[in-house]
Scaffold this motif. Structure first.
Motif, mmCIF file in Angstrom:
data_model
loop_
_atom_site.group_PDB
_atom_site.id
_atom_site.type_symbol
_atom_site.label_atom_id
_atom_site.label_comp_id
_atom_site.label_asym_id
_atom_site.label_seq_id
_atom_site.Cartn_x
_atom_site.Cartn_y
_atom_site.Cartn_z
ATOM 1 N N LYS A 80 0.784 -1.132 0.187
ATOM 2 C CA LYS A 80 -0.046 -0.053 -0.025
ATOM 3 C C LYS A 80 0.921 1.376 0.138
ATOM 4 O O LYS A 80 0.540 2.299 -0.603
ATOM 5 C CB LYS A 80 -0.982 0.042 1.454
ATOM 6 N N ALA A 81 2.048 1.264 0.762
ATOM 7 C CA ALA A 81 2.896 2.385 0.704
ATOM 8 C C ALA A 81 3.529 2.411 -0.441
ATOM 9 O O ALA A 81 3.706 3.802 -0.932
ATOM 10 C CB ALA A 81 3.972 2.197 1.939
ATOM 11 N N LYS A 85 3.345 6.214 -3.080
ATOM 12 C CA LYS A 85 4.436 6.949 -3.588
ATOM 13 C C LYS A 85 4.449 6.981 -4.913
ATOM 14 O O LYS A 85 5.173 7.705 -5.470
ATOM 15 C CB LYS A 85 5.707 5.938 -2.995
ATOM 16 N N LEU A 86 3.431 6.445 -5.515
ATOM 17 C CA LEU A 86 3.259 6.530 -6.998
ATOM 18 C C LEU A 86 2.327 7.797 -7.400
ATOM 19 O O LEU A 86 2.469 8.265 -8.487
ATOM 20 C CB LEU A 86 2.685 5.272 -7.631
ATOM 21 N N ALA A 87 1.984 8.259 -6.396
ATOM 22 C CA ALA A 87 1.162 9.368 -6.517
ATOM 23 C C ALA A 87 1.693 10.740 -7.429
ATOM 24 O O ALA A 87 1.038 11.308 -8.270
ATOM 25 C CB ALA A 87 0.449 9.974 -5.351
ATOM 26 N N ASP A 98 -5.192 5.191 -8.688
ATOM 27 C CA ASP A 98 -6.347 4.544 -8.165
ATOM 28 C C ASP A 98 -6.567 3.031 -8.176
ATOM 29 O O ASP A 98 -7.199 2.536 -9.207
ATOM 30 C CB ASP A 98 -7.697 5.181 -8.680
ATOM 31 N N LEU A 99 -5.731 2.361 -7.678
ATOM 32 C CA LEU A 99 -5.487 1.020 -7.673
ATOM 33 C C LEU A 99 -6.556 0.124 -6.909
ATOM 34 O O LEU A 99 -6.751 0.371 -5.783
ATOM 35 C CB LEU A 99 -3.987 0.729 -7.141
ATOM 36 N N ARG A 165 11.271 1.985 -10.480
ATOM 37 C CA ARG A 165 12.346 1.820 -9.488
ATOM 38 C C ARG A 165 11.697 1.971 -7.779
ATOM 39 O O ARG A 165 11.974 1.240 -7.156
ATOM 40 C CB ARG A 165 13.402 3.101 -9.582
ATOM 41 N N VAL A 166 10.803 2.638 -7.753
ATOM 42 C CA VAL A 166 10.215 3.087 -6.487
ATOM 43 C C VAL A 166 9.404 1.602 -6.232
ATOM 44 O O VAL A 166 9.478 1.213 -5.384
ATOM 45 C CB VAL A 166 9.308 4.310 -6.533
ATOM 46 N N PHE A 167 8.602 1.380 -7.099
ATOM 47 C CA PHE A 167 7.677 0.338 -6.957
ATOM 48 C C PHE A 167 8.519 -1.050 -6.797
ATOM 49 O O PHE A 167 8.026 -2.010 -5.998
ATOM 50 C CB PHE A 167 6.518 0.217 -7.972
#
Length: 406
Positions: A80-81, A85-87, A98-99, A165-167
């Motif tokens: 969820k975090a 962070k993809l926002a 909006d997953l 990279r973030v995800f």
């Protein structure tokens, strides 16, 4: 390759404990009651025993189930975090972030993680033991679910985008939590055969980490222990991404406090080191002019010991500019070059413990200003160790205490 549980099943058992009934959990997750029972049976087979005790009063987690649920909740929180962070990337993509949480599956996370590690879909497929089209399809499905571009570049040379990279980091951390669940249920049964991965920086590789590893191996002989080294920047990324469990070595001031935490184990002083028989050996007083007469062997720029050298070199005579500097991050190469030349370097005395005892290297009698540096542990801020990992931390602290008393 570990057979990770289905993420929907993980959501189901977490909901069953939260809501007190498997039937209510099935409704919350969006599956039928028979499918929920089958999912629970698969989870219990995966983790080697009963996870829930069901009675008229509701569903209660067994000891094994409490371990799995705790790690499942942490894994889902990490996922969820990662979505959150993809926002900041969503404004570039019409789909936004909006997953529908239930859409992301372990196949998607494994595909993205493998691509991040291997650098291509073909290499990721080999790593996962799957076909390249199936890995490519899973990664692109994840991209569609998230509504954010995870890859960039021409089709033959794709790389992860900043969002990718973030995800990918969060995908790795989800799997790290599930790995810990597997290890902890084994520990619950008395089997300490999990895996520990320790990242190390130069200072602690000679004595402190080896002493802790030997002690842990004697205490937990079935455990797999991997000690890895490398540049600080690489290891700190591996730690943040869940590829290593902890980093032991010199601490830094620029660690992101929201993601990582540091613990000081001891303070270490740096010294000027030369070969035995060096022209400066045996001298009671050594000046800056003396030090400037000899070539230097230096650590990489921006490292703590390099910064100490730069402060020292600022006092060298201006008519003696440094020339012919050799840089290396390899302690093995550094020791060899020192012993075969008149070069000088800055090291901790702990790093040349055996060479000094054997009479190969010496410490020159020069006081260095601001040369103390903190040595310790760097951990993920929200990390919860397994019993095996906690045992190693205890052995590490014990090794530090014994060296300090020695």
């Amino acid at each position: 390759m570990r057979d990770y549980p289905n993420l929907r099943h993980i959501r189901l058992i977490a909901a069953a404990v939260r809501l007190g009934a498997l039937s209510r959990a099935a409704e919350a997750v969006g599956i039928s009651q028979p499918a929920a029972s089958q999912a629970l049976a698969k989870l219990e087979a995966t983790f080697g025993g009963r996870l829930l005790e069901r009675s008229k009063s509701g569903a209660l987690a067994t000891a094994r189930g409490r371990v799995v649920v705790r790690r499942a909740q942490r894994a889902l929180s990490v996922l969820k975090a990662g979505q959150g962070k993809l926002a900041r990337f969503a404004k570039h993509h019409a789909g936004g972030v909006d997953l529908a949480e239930a859409q992301v599956g372990m196949v998607h996370l494994r595909a993205l993680s493998a691509f991040a590690d291997a650098g291509s879909f073909s290499a990721a497929a080999r790593r996962l033991g799957l076909t390249e089209p199936s890995v490519h399809r899973a990664a692109r499905e994840l991209e569609a679910i998230l509504g954010v571009a995870l890859f960039t570049g021409p089709s033959r040379h794709l790389i992860l985008s900043p969002a990718g990279r973030v995800f990918a980091r969060h995908a790795n951390l989800v799997m790290a939590e599930l790995d810990a669940a597997f290890d902890e249920v084994r520990e619950l049964a008395g089997a300490y055969d999990g895996r520990l991965v320790v990242g190390t920086l130069p200072l602690v590789r000679t004595q402190i980490v080896p002493a802790a590893v030997v002690a842990l191996a004697a205490r937990r002989p079935e455990a797999t222990i991997e000690v890895v080294d490398g540049p600080y920047d690489t290891l700190i990324q591996d730690l943040a991404n869940g590829r290593i469990d902890m980093l032991v070595g010199a601490l830094r001031e620029d660690v992101p406090a929201s993601e990582l935490t540091q613990e000081v184990l001891f303070q270490d002083d740096l010294a000027i080191v030369a070969r035995a028989g060096h022209p400066l050996a045996g001298r009671a007083r050594i000046t800056s002019d003396d030090l400037a007469r000899y070539p230097w062997l230096l650590p990489r720029p921006e490292t703590p010991s390099r910064l100490v050298f730069e402060r020292l070199a600022a006092n060298f005579p201006p008519d003696r500019p440094l020339a012919g500097v050799i840089e290396t991050g390899s302690l093995v190469a550094l020791r060899g070059i020192l012993m075969m030349s008149d070069r000088l370097t800055i090291l901790s005395r702990r790093q040349i413990l055996y060479e000094e005892k054997a009479g190969f290297l010496i410490v020159l009698p020069v006081r260095l200003s601001e040369a103390a540096r903190p040595i310790g542990l760097t951990l993920r801020a929200d990390w919860q160790p397994t019993a095996l990992q906690a045992d190693f931390l205890a052995e590490l602290r014990s090794a530090v205490a014994e060296e300090g008393n020695g």
